[in-house]
Write a protein that holds these residues in place. Structure first.
Motif, PDB file in Angstrom:
ATOM      1  N   GLY A 150       7.611  -8.792  -1.270  1.00 22.16           N
ATOM      2  CA  GLY A 150       6.981  -8.460   0.002  1.00 22.16           C
ATOM      3  C   GLY A 150       5.473  -8.490  -0.039  1.00 22.16           C
ATOM      4  O   GLY A 150       4.852  -9.250  -0.794  1.00 22.16           O
ATOM      5  N   LEU A 151       4.857  -7.660   0.787  1.00 20.19           N
ATOM      6  CA  LEU A 151       3.402  -7.499   0.786  1.00 20.19           C
ATOM      7  C   LEU A 151       2.983  -6.738  -0.457  1.00 20.19           C
ATOM      8  O   LEU A 151       3.514  -5.652  -0.741  1.00 20.19           O
ATOM      9  CB  LEU A 151       2.959  -6.736   2.043  1.00 20.19           C
ATOM     10  N   GLN A 152       2.024  -7.295  -1.177  1.00 21.98           N
ATOM     11  CA  GLN A 152       1.432  -6.633  -2.340  1.00 21.98           C
ATOM     12  C   GLN A 152      -0.079  -6.721  -2.210  1.00 21.98           C
ATOM     13  O   GLN A 152      -0.615  -7.740  -1.768  1.00 21.98           O
ATOM     14  CB  GLN A 152       1.878  -7.301  -3.644  1.00 21.98           C
ATOM     15  N   ILE A 153      -0.770  -5.662  -2.595  1.00 25.26           N
ATOM     16  CA  ILE A 153      -2.228  -5.638  -2.551  1.00 25.26           C
ATOM     17  C   ILE A 153      -2.729  -5.110  -3.893  1.00 25.26           C
ATOM     18  O   ILE A 153      -2.292  -4.054  -4.356  1.00 25.26           O
ATOM     19  CB  ILE A 153      -2.755  -4.745  -1.407  1.00 25.26           C
ATOM     20  N   PHE A 154      -3.622  -5.869  -4.521  1.00 23.44           N
ATOM     21  CA  PHE A 154      -4.209  -5.366  -5.755  1.00 23.44           C
ATOM     22  C   PHE A 154      -5.724  -5.486  -5.692  1.00 23.44           C
ATOM     23  O   PHE A 154      -6.279  -6.235  -4.874  1.00 23.44           O
ATOM     24  CB  PHE A 154      -3.626  -6.043  -6.996  1.00 23.44           C
ATOM     25  N   VAL A 197      -7.029  -8.292  -3.127  1.00 24.99           N
ATOM     26  CA  VAL A 197      -6.260  -9.523  -2.985  1.00 24.99           C
ATOM     27  C   VAL A 197      -4.952  -9.151  -2.277  1.00 24.99           C
ATOM     28  O   VAL A 197      -4.192  -8.308  -2.779  1.00 24.99           O
ATOM     29  CB  VAL A 197      -5.967 -10.178  -4.344  1.00 24.99           C
ATOM     30  N   PHE A 198      -4.731  -9.761  -1.123  1.00 21.44           N
ATOM     31  CA  PHE A 198      -3.543  -9.505  -0.313  1.00 21.44           C
ATOM     32  C   PHE A 198      -2.543 -10.623  -0.592  1.00 21.44           C
ATOM     33  O   PHE A 198      -2.858 -11.800  -0.431  1.00 21.44           O
ATOM     34  CB  PHE A 198      -3.913  -9.466   1.169  1.00 21.44           C
ATOM     35  N   VAL A 199      -1.336 -10.232  -0.999  1.00 27.23           N
ATOM     36  CA  VAL A 199      -0.362 -11.175  -1.547  1.00 27.23           C
ATOM     37  C   VAL A 199       0.904 -11.186  -0.702  1.00 27.23           C
ATOM     38  O   VAL A 199       1.405 -10.122  -0.313  1.00 27.23           O
ATOM     39  CB  VAL A 199      -0.010 -10.784  -3.000  1.00 27.23           C
ATOM     40  N   SER A 200       1.408 -12.394  -0.414  1.00 25.89           N
ATOM     41  CA  SER A 200       2.774 -12.527   0.102  1.00 25.89           C
ATOM     42  C   SER A 200       3.645 -12.871  -1.095  1.00 25.89           C
ATOM     43  O   SER A 200       3.575 -13.970  -1.630  1.00 25.89           O
ATOM     44  CB  SER A 200       2.853 -13.599   1.186  1.00 25.89           C
ATOM     45  N   GLY A 201       4.460 -11.909  -1.509  1.00 28.13           N
ATOM     46  CA  GLY A 201       5.104 -11.971  -2.816  1.00 28.13           C
ATOM     47  C   GLY A 201       6.581 -12.282  -2.799  1.00 28.13           C
ATOM     48  O   GLY A 201       7.315 -11.739  -3.644  1.00 28.13           O
ATOM     49  N   TYR A 202       7.040 -13.134  -1.851  1.00 28.00           N
ATOM     50  CA  TYR A 202       8.456 -13.483  -1.803  1.00 28.00           C
ATOM     51  C   TYR A 202       9.322 -12.212  -1.866  1.00 28.00           C
ATOM     52  O   TYR A 202       9.244 -11.369  -0.984  1.00 28.00           O
ATOM     53  CB  TYR A 202       8.829 -14.451  -2.923  1.00 28.00           C
ATOM     54  N   LEU A 203      10.119 -12.046  -2.923  1.00 23.43           N
ATOM     55  CA  LEU A 203      11.047 -10.914  -3.003  1.00 23.43           C
ATOM     56  C   LEU A 203      10.330  -9.572  -3.127  1.00 23.43           C
ATOM     57  O   LEU A 203      10.955  -8.525  -2.925  1.00 23.43           O
ATOM     58  CB  LEU A 203      11.994 -11.087  -4.196  1.00 23.43           C
TER      59      LEU A 203
END
Length: 434
Positions: A345-349, A337-343
């Motif tokens: 940034g890019l997060q991938i889990f 799961v590729f995430v745009s995480g506001y503060l």
């Protein structure tokens, strides 16, 4: 052998995410920053979309005024060299100074009869163009910006406020459909063939309602985010919508008669659904609720898919990058799961074990202050997309602009390589109708 390779790849990805974030080292070891293109303006960048064909290396980024007097329109970025993204066109709505809050929000592309089109949604609460939902462009002639032509505009005078979110889906009947949020308590469905053929007044062909059980602040009784996918095991086109009261799944195979299949409601901590995305086989869903401290919740739909129940209330797990913050959007490329995480940034889990999500990569695209808007932890990474052909990852950051990344061990995605249908937000525009 395939299973061994997938496991090895997953281990490689996970091993690179162990380092702790610091201002001097804002990303995990397995994430490489390829390119960065500042776009100018604090909190003026919104969502983004990558074209999927390597022969068409273009990204589309929405522009809006979230806090200040920013641009209202769309930027087109050439990523033929991902290490050096380059803005080749800045399109702006006329009479910029007369438009106040918001502007260009969500953006999607589609292909029809050999031509390529982009739909840029707009959202204005009042003033000029408060009835503007989207502007449609023919972008077949890129990279020549002079060849980009406005095709038409979709307006909704009966429901001022525009389209906050959109999704373009290739229905099993072969037609490209535009799904939109609208302040009517329903999602609108437009036939994009009618739109590009000059019959926009005939293009609204269906509506997907919110269930009668959906209750809440009537000013916010609507969908917030939309997704659709074909499910080969049942032959269904399914609609996934988050909004007032929770999350809802409809069978939209018969567009004139949407059938509510599954409801995710009465969930502790959720009265308003946001981004809502299934796994390729439709068993699991990743559900967001946009408020501070909210994690992404993971639900198992199997009891509902088996007919044992129609309402799902309890997630099986949850994930967050930082409990003090929240994430905005996500893209599922199972098991990642590729995430745009506001503060954050890019997060991938990874959901390789859906009961135990694990962070496998990250890079902070924004290290400045948050905002003082309605949620104090909003700023930074807004949109995210993945190019399936080669695994390119992109982020649109509200303040710092457009970013491209690679993740070690992730060189592209096809669901069949993971024992799943090859289904994601990416549409196969050249396939024959089901």
């Amino acid at each position: 052998m395939r299973s061994i390779l997938i496991l090895a790849s997953s281990l490689l990805v996970v091993s690179g995410a162990k380092a702790q974030w610091t201002p001097e080292n804002p990303g995990s070891e397995n994430i490489t920053v390829l390119g960065h293109q500042p776009l100018g303006g604090r909190m003026t960048v919104t969502d983004m979309e990558l074209e999927q064909e390597l022969s068409r290396p273009y990204a589309y980024v929405g522009r809006a005024s979230i806090l200040e007097d920013g641009p209202k329109g769309m930027d087109i970025i050439d990523i033929s060299d991902p290490s050096s993204p380059r803005v080749i066109m800045r399109w702006r709505l006329e009479n910029q100074d007369l438009h106040m809050n918001r502007g260009g929000m969500d953006v999607k592309y589609f292909k029809w009869e050999g031509r390529y089109y982009v739909v840029q949604s707009f959202e204005f609460g009042q003033g000029p163009n408060s009835d503007l939902g989207a502007v449609v462009f023919d972008v077949t002639g890129l990279p020549n910006p002079d060849a980009v032509k406005e095709v038409t505009r979709i307006r909704i005078p009966e429901y001022p406020g525009g389209f906050h979110n959109i999704f373009i889906y290739r229905h099993s009947n072969g037609r490209p459909l535009l799904l939109t949020t609208v302040r009517s308590g329903k999602a609108h469905v437009y036939d994009l063939v009618e739109v590009v053929n000059g019959r926009v007044d005939q293009s609204l062909i269906a509506e997907v309602p919110l269930p009668e059980s959906a209750t809440g602040d009537m000013r916010r009784t609507s969908y917030h985010d939309l997704y659709a996918a074909f499910h080969p095991d049942t032959g269904e086109d399914r609609f996934y919508g988050g909004g007032t009261g929770g999350y809802y799944i409809y069978d939209i195979s018969d567009l004139q008669n949407p059938q509510l299949r599954i409801t995710l409601a009465q969930i502790s901590g959720v009265d308003w659904g946001h981004t809502f995305t299934p796994s390729p086989d439709g068993r699991y869903v990743v559900a967001e609720a946009e408020y501070q401290y909210a994690p992404l919740r993971i639900f198992d739909l199997e009891p509902a898919l088996k007919g044992e129940r129609t309402i799902i209330r309890e997630p099986i797990s949850a994930w967050t990058a930082d409990w003090k913050n929240l994430v905005h959007n996500h893209e599922v490329r199972w098991p990642y799961v590729f995430v745009s995480g506001y503060l954050d940034g890019l997060q991938i889990f990874s959901l390789e074990d859906p009961h135990n999500p694990k962070t496998v990569g990250y890079y902070d695209t924004y290290v400045g202050p948050p905002t003082d808007e309605w949620i104090s932890v909003i700023n930074g990474a807004f949109g995210v997309d993945v190019r399936n052909e080669d695994g390119l990852i992109a982020i649109s950051d509200m303040t710092t602009g457009f970013w491209t990344f690679r993740m070690d061990g992730f060189d592209g995605w096809n669901g069949e390589h993971y024992g799943q249908p090859n289904i994601s937000s990416v549409q196969d525009w050249d396939q024959k109708a089901q």
